[in-house]
Design an enzyme around this catalytic site. Sequence first.
Site, short mmCIF file in Angstrom:
data_model
loop_
_atom_site.label_atom_id
_atom_site.label_comp_id
_atom_site.label_asym_id
_atom_site.label_seq_id
_atom_site.Cartn_x
_atom_site.Cartn_y
_atom_site.Cartn_z
N SER A 138 0.90 -0.95 -0.14
CA SER A 138 0.04 -0.10 0.11
C SER A 138 1.02 1.14 -0.05
O SER A 138 0.32 2.19 -0.15
CB SER A 138 -0.79 -0.19 1.19
OG SER A 138 -0.44 -0.74 2.28
N HIS A 159 -2.79 -3.75 -6.30
CA HIS A 159 -3.09 -3.38 -4.95
C HIS A 159 -4.59 -3.63 -4.77
O HIS A 159 -5.31 -3.05 -5.36
CB HIS A 159 -2.95 -1.91 -4.62
CG HIS A 159 -3.13 -1.38 -3.52
ND1 HIS A 159 -3.63 -0.25 -3.27
CD2 HIS A 159 -3.13 -2.00 -2.18
CE1 HIS A 159 -3.68 0.45 -2.04
NE2 HIS A 159 -3.31 -0.99 -1.30
N GLU A 171 -6.21 -1.59 -7.79
CA GLU A 171 -5.18 -0.54 -8.17
C GLU A 171 -4.03 -1.37 -8.83
O GLU A 171 -3.12 -1.65 -8.07
CB GLU A 171 -5.01 0.50 -6.92
CG GLU A 171 -4.64 1.98 -7.38
CD GLU A 171 -4.61 2.56 -6.08
OE1 GLU A 171 -3.93 2.18 -5.05
OE2 GLU A 171 -4.67 3.96 -6.16
N ASN A 209 -4.57 5.64 -1.24
CA ASN A 209 -3.87 5.68 0.10
C ASN A 209 -3.91 7.30 0.03
O ASN A 209 -3.49 7.84 1.46
CB ASN A 209 -2.97 4.88 0.48
CG ASN A 209 -3.27 3.54 0.83
OD1 ASN A 209 -4.52 3.58 1.51
ND2 ASN A 209 -2.75 2.57 0.41
N1 3HC Z 1 -14.14 -11.12 4.11
C1 3HC Z 1 -15.11 -11.48 3.43
N2 3HC Z 1 -16.36 -10.98 3.03
C2 3HC Z 1 -16.70 -10.05 3.95
C3 3HC Z 1 -15.74 -9.71 4.99
C4 3HC Z 1 -14.69 -10.42 5.04
N3 3HC Z 1 -13.66 -10.03 5.92
N4 3HC Z 1 -16.53 -9.04 5.65
C5 3HC Z 1 -17.80 -8.78 5.09
N5 3HC Z 1 -18.03 -9.56 4.22
C6 3HC Z 1 -18.98 -9.71 3.21
C7 3HC Z 1 -20.15 -10.34 4.04
O1 3HC Z 1 -20.05 -11.61 4.11
C8 3HC Z 1 -21.46 -9.71 3.43
O2 3HC Z 1 -21.38 -10.65 2.09
P1 3HC Z 1 -23.03 -10.55 1.25
O3 3HC Z 1 -23.19 -9.13 0.65
O4 3HC Z 1 -22.53 -11.64 0.32
O5 3HC Z 1 -23.96 -11.05 2.22
C9 3HC Z 1 -20.98 -8.43 2.92
O6 3HC Z 1 -19.49 -8.22 2.79
C10 3HC Z 1 -21.39 -7.25 3.69
O7 3HC Z 1 -21.02 -7.28 4.93
P2 3HC Z 1 -21.95 -7.07 6.37
O8 3HC Z 1 -23.46 -7.07 5.95
O9 3HC Z 1 -21.58 -7.95 7.27
O10 3HC Z 1 -21.32 -5.78 6.65
P3 3HC Z 1 -21.36 -4.29 6.00
O11 3HC Z 1 -22.54 -4.34 5.19
O12 3HC Z 1 -21.42 -3.52 7.25
O13 3HC Z 1 -20.20 -4.39 4.93
C11 3HC Z 1 -17.94 -4.16 4.35
C12 3HC Z 1 -18.82 -4.77 5.62
C13 3HC Z 1 -17.78 -4.52 3.13
C14 3HC Z 1 -16.61 -4.08 5.35
C15 3HC Z 1 -18.32 -2.27 4.77
O14 3HC Z 1 -18.31 -1.81 5.84
C16 3HC Z 1 -17.17 -1.44 3.71
O15 3HC Z 1 -17.29 -1.48 2.69
N6 3HC Z 1 -16.31 -0.87 4.71
C17 3HC Z 1 -15.20 0.01 4.09
C18 3HC Z 1 -14.15 -0.90 3.50
C19 3HC Z 1 -13.19 -0.34 2.77
O16 3HC Z 1 -13.03 1.16 2.76
N7 3HC Z 1 -11.97 -0.82 2.77
C20 3HC Z 1 -10.85 -0.38 2.01
C21 3HC Z 1 -9.82 0.01 3.03
S1 3HC Z 1 -8.37 0.79 2.37
C22 3HC Z 1 -7.44 -0.56 1.85
O17 3HC Z 1 -7.78 -1.82 1.93
C23 3HC Z 1 -6.10 -0.15 1.20
C24 3HC Z 1 -4.83 -0.73 2.19
O18 3HC Z 1 -3.86 -0.42 1.24
C25 3HC Z 1 -4.95 0.03 3.24
#
Ligand code: 3HC
Length: 302
Positions: A138, A159, A171, A209
Amino acid sequence: MDSSELSSSSLQTKAQEQSAKIKNVGVIGAGTMGHGIAQVFAQAGFNVKLNDVSSDFISGGIRRIESNLSRSVEKGKMTQDEKNGVLSRIIAAPSLEDFKDREFVVEAVLEKIEIKRDVFKKLDKICGNGVILASNTSSIPITELAALVSNSERVAGMHFFNPVPVMKLVEIVKALQSSELTIEVIRALAVKMGKTPVVVKDTAGFVSNRVVCPMINEAIFVYEQGIASKEDIDTVMKLGMNHPMGSLELADFVGLDIVLDVLDVLYKEYEDPKYRASPLLRNMVRAGYLGRKTKKGFYDYP
Ligand code: 3HC
């Protein structure tokens, strides 16, 4: 068709041909990102070897994949047979030497430059020199990793975003040395994995990021200055901006150490004070309050 279109279409043809030949991939790192990447490759039909520094880490990653897939079966999104098929395509590779037969490798080890350097140097010796070596970093410059291997043009960033099975974006980071063919092969693989790729230049923080970490940092400053409670700051971002998570919740989710690493890289690289990390963030990392993974960050995760 002018000559640039012709060359671009022949590039696409070559990339399609090369990506179609890739069946056996290697993923290094079975942690939060690595296990997700392995899962998504296997779901797309690739045979995956998963490596980490210990067999326990690899089996931990495979257990997380199994539990993700079981959830999909329970929800009726996948059959038991499909789940078994995905799992059968993932095998543990305790040694990097096992990557001799890989046709594509993506590295998702700890965000420490020395560790990544070591991995790339080893891969250079183990894998054939036409094998694309991608990094899920990242914040570490891909150009620096590419410089460590022969035929540097085969190195690029791939990424992914957490949680990898859910987040659509990949990315693709083009190092100074990356060839267009490397980029297009990775793009084709990402599409095959059901992802939406974007190509960005290798600059600190890439696009994702560089935008998201200063946003999180600002939310931490707002909290530190006592302007609102953490819950209210997160409510502003969720209900006012329609973000799925508030910025402090997102910091806990990504890992406070990762956010700090990225900010430090941005600050060092651009020498712009707008990227200075909040003192509270730095202190929380010193205290080991890294977010969900340590069960304590801005919130508690008992
Ligand atoms: N692994 C696999 N699947 C997952 C999961 C995990 N860790 N967490 C949630 N899911 C799935 C669930 O099973 C569900 O699947 P479905 O739609 O098929 O039923 C779906 O995701 C939605 O989950 P939930 O209903 O339990 O919960 P939410 O609706 O609150 O969604 C979330 C959870 C998808 C994590 C949502 O909160 C989200 O999009 N958050 C933002 C995440 C984000 O911004 N990520 C990027 C971070 S930056 C990064 O990664 C870059 C790095 O370089 C720092």
